[in-house]
Write a protein that holds these residues in place. Structure first.
Motif, short mmCIF file in Angstrom:
data_model
loop_
_atom_site.label_atom_id
_atom_site.label_comp_id
_atom_site.label_asym_id
_atom_site.label_seq_id
_atom_site.Cartn_x
_atom_site.Cartn_y
_atom_site.Cartn_z
N PHE A 89 -10.62 5.99 7.82
CA PHE A 89 -10.28 6.69 9.05
C PHE A 89 -9.13 6.06 9.80
CE2 PHE A 89 -14.22 8.66 8.03
CZ PHE A 89 -14.07 9.96 8.50
N SER A 90 -8.45 5.13 9.15
CA SER A 90 -7.26 4.58 9.80
C SER A 90 -6.10 4.58 8.80
CB SER A 90 -7.52 3.17 10.31
OG SER A 90 -7.90 2.34 9.24
N LEU A 91 -5.88 5.73 8.13
CA LEU A 91 -4.78 5.84 7.17
C LEU A 91 -3.45 5.74 7.90
CD1 LEU A 91 -6.06 8.79 4.95
CD2 LEU A 91 -6.12 6.35 4.44
N ASP A 92 -2.49 5.16 7.25
CA ASP A 92 -1.15 5.03 7.82
C ASP A 92 -0.60 6.44 8.09
OD1 ASP A 92 1.01 3.37 8.57
OD2 ASP A 92 2.09 4.02 6.78
N GLY A 149 -1.81 5.39 -6.23
CA GLY A 149 -2.47 6.05 -5.10
C GLY A 149 -1.56 6.28 -3.90
N GLY A 150 -0.27 6.02 -4.07
CA GLY A 150 0.65 6.17 -2.96
C GLY A 150 1.39 7.49 -2.98
N TYR A 180 4.58 4.95 0.25
CA TYR A 180 3.68 5.01 1.41
C TYR A 180 2.24 4.98 0.90
CZ TYR A 180 7.94 6.49 3.76
OH TYR A 180 9.22 6.58 4.24
N CYS A 181 1.50 4.01 1.39
CA CYS A 181 0.14 3.81 0.93
C CYS A 181 -0.82 3.99 2.09
CB CYS A 181 0.01 2.41 0.33
SG CYS A 181 1.15 2.18 -1.04
N PRO A 182 -2.12 4.17 1.77
CA PRO A 182 -3.09 4.37 2.85
C PRO A 182 -3.03 3.29 3.93
CG PRO A 182 -4.11 4.80 0.73
CD PRO A 182 -2.72 4.28 0.44
N ASP A 183 -2.72 2.05 3.53
CA ASP A 183 -2.71 0.98 4.53
C ASP A 183 -1.37 0.86 5.26
OD1 ASP A 183 -1.50 0.08 2.21
OD2 ASP A 183 -2.23 -1.98 2.39
N ARG A 184 -0.26 0.88 4.51
CA ARG A 184 1.07 0.72 5.11
C ARG A 184 2.12 1.02 4.03
NH1 ARG A 184 3.18 -3.91 3.01
NH2 ARG A 184 1.63 -5.23 1.99
N LYS A 205 -0.41 -2.07 -3.95
CA LYS A 205 -1.26 -3.10 -4.57
C LYS A 205 -2.55 -3.17 -3.78
CE LYS A 205 2.51 -5.87 -6.37
NZ LYS A 205 3.65 -5.63 -5.45
N PRO A 206 -3.67 -3.36 -4.48
CA PRO A 206 -4.94 -3.42 -3.75
C PRO A 206 -4.91 -4.52 -2.70
CG PRO A 206 -5.31 -3.48 -6.13
CD PRO A 206 -3.85 -3.60 -5.92
N GLY A 207 -5.28 -4.18 -1.49
CA GLY A 207 -5.30 -5.15 -0.40
C GLY A 207 -6.55 -6.01 -0.47
#
Ligand SMILES: *[C@@H]1O[C@H](CO)[C@@H](O)[C@H](O)[C@H]1NC(C)=O
Ligand SMILES: *[C@@H]1O[C@H](CO)[C@@H](O)[C@H](O)[C@H]1NC(C)=O
Ligand SMILES: *[C@@H]1O[C@H](CO)[C@@H](O)[C@H](O)[C@H]1NC(C)=O
Ligand SMILES: *[C@@H]1O[C@H](CO)[C@@H](O)[C@H](O)[C@H]1NC(C)=O
Ligand SMILES: *[C@@H]1O[C@H](CO)[C@@H](O)[C@H](O)[C@H]1NC(C)=O
Ligand SMILES: *[C@@H]1O[C@H](CO)[C@@H](O)[C@H](O)[C@H]1NC(C)=O
Ligand SMILES: *[C@@H]1O[C@H](CO)[C@@H](O)[C@H](O)[C@H]1NC(C)=O
Ligand SMILES: *[C@@H]1O[C@H](CO)[C@@H](O)[C@H](O)[C@H]1NC(C)=O
Ligand SMILES: *[C@@H]1O[C@H](CO)[C@@H](O)[C@H](O)[C@H]1NC(C)=O
Ligand SMILES: *[C@@H]1O[C@H](CO)[C@@H](O)[C@H](O)[C@H]1NC(C)=O
Ligand SMILES: *[C@@H]1O[C@H](CO)[C@@H](O)[C@H](O)[C@H]1NC(C)=O
Ligand SMILES: *[C@@H]1O[C@H](CO)[C@@H](O)[C@H](O)[C@H]1NC(C)=O
Length: 260
Positions: free
Chosen positions: A22-25, A221-222, A236-240, A247-249
């Protein structure tokens, strides 16, 4: 006591998953493929003007929506997008001259496309040129009457580049004629005349594009994009945003570790 650890892990896993999803970039979210209503999904290197963030696509790959159609505006002419093959980097275009309800189909009004070879290439293995020959300074032989564009009120002749009568026609036209060309897809040796050339124009033609490859980013997945400020490809990835791939965070690694 022993059984409590999995429960705690599960709780934290859900907490992080929930938090994560719920906090996708925002730029990742705004680059989700969209369409104009015709079912043609638009994503990198293309983006839809006013609908997707320009940073989702490459400069010069802007598309427009018009009456649920996808439009590519080149400096010389507008084209309706019929299909996009992202794997083969091919976009199928149709002259919008024949998709709008115009009754006047004089090809002489078009302009030669001078596509930027750094972006788009017309594949001359699959396309040939459809010529429009107009503004004749002398009378064209009656024998060549079949090439006369029946959908145009002015005197105008249409034929494909390799037609055996091309020289006769341009000579007969008085050499002062105006010639413009439009790419069309027509198998080798195929011919058209003034009565059936619209069939090949309506079929459209393919252009290939050049842009940074999206495969690595997409499979991680970007969503690919291009940061206009720094003028560089971005994944652009779900995190940033990342440079090449998502790369997996740390959270992902932790979750993967727990579930194994
Ligand atoms: C466009 O994307 C949607 C959702 O991902 C998919 O269901 C649909 O098949 C796609 N359409 C085409 C033409 O690829
Ligand atoms: C919009 O598209 C539909 C069908 O695709 C067509 O019937 C209609 O005339 C178009 N409207 C305009 C204003 O071009
Ligand atoms: C393409 O369409 C746009 C918007 O309708 C228009 O402003 C522009 O003049 C058109 N370009 C050409 C070359 O016809
Ligand atoms: C494009 O390639 C991917 C994998 O490389 C494949 O899953 C997909 O089906 C292909 N799409 C088309 C339209 O060929
Ligand atoms: C296209 O057709 C629609 C309705 O059929 C009409 O309102 C519109 O004026 C037409 N446009 C042109 C450019 O002829
Ligand atoms: C055209 O075909 C030739 C030989 O078959 C090939 O080398 C070339 O890459 C092709 N050009 C394009 C733009 O596909
Ligand atoms: C395609 O165009 C290139 C350069 O414009 C030319 O060298 C090549 O012979 C052409 N190929 C065909 C099949 O016409
Ligand atoms: C073309 O033909 C018309 C009659 O068919 C004739 O009046 C005219 O002089 C001719 N023009 C030329 C340039 O030969
Ligand atoms: C084309 O021109 C040549 C030489 O001027 C002539 O012999 C031939 O009949 C012409 N063909 C047509 C179809 O007009
Ligand atoms: C358009 O291209 C054709 C050949 O590709 C050329 O013969 C013609 O002179 C060009 N016309 C203009 C107006 O540049
Ligand atoms: C157009 O008509 C000619 C006969 O005048 C025919 O030889 C040709 O195959 C037709 N072309 C197409 C694309 O239907
Ligand atoms: C583009 O890069 C600049 C500088 O790193 C950054 O401030 C900006 O947020 C980025 N824009 C996008 C859409 O990623």
């Amino acid at each position: 006591m022993k059984k409590q650890y999995p429960t705690i892990f599960l709780f934290f896993s859900f907490f992080f998953l929930f938090n994560y999803s719920f906090s996708l970039d925002p730029i990742f979210e705004s680059c989700v493929p969209k369409d104009c209503g015709d079912g043609i999904n638009i994503s990198y290197p293309f983006f839809i003007h006013d609908i997707q963030d320009p940073n989702c696509g490459y400069p010069g790959f802007e598309l427009h929506c018009n009456n649920r159609s996808t439009i590519l505006q080149l400096p010389e002419s507008n084209f309706t997008v019929k299909h996009i093959d992202y794997n083969k980097s091919r976009i199928r275009l149709q002259s919008s001259m024949f998709t709008s309800n115009r009754t006047d189909h004089c090809l002489s009004t078009i302009r030669n496309i001078t596509s930027d070879p750094n972006r788009f290439m017309i594949d001359n293995n699959t396309t040939t040129k459809l010529y429009s020959i107009s503004s004749c300074s002398s009378n064209v032989s009656r024998v060549l009457e079949k090439y006369r564009n029946r959908l145009c009120e002015n005197e105008e002749y249409v034929m494909v580049k390799d037609d055996t009568n091309f020289k006769n026609l341009t000579d007969g036209c008085g050499r002062g004629g105006k010639i413009v060309a439009m790419p069309v897809e027509l198998g080798g040796g195929g011919v058209v005349d003034g009565g059936n050339y619209t069939k090949v124009v309506e079929k459209g033609f393919d252009m290939r594009w050049r842009a940074g490859d999206c495969d690595v980013c997409e499979t991680s997945g970007g969503r690919c994009g291009f940061n206009r400020t720094v003028f560089q490809f971005r994944c652009y990835c779900p995190d940033r945003p990342h440079m090449v791939s998502c790369k997996p965070g740390k959270i992902f690694r932790f979750l993967l570790f727990c579930t194994h």
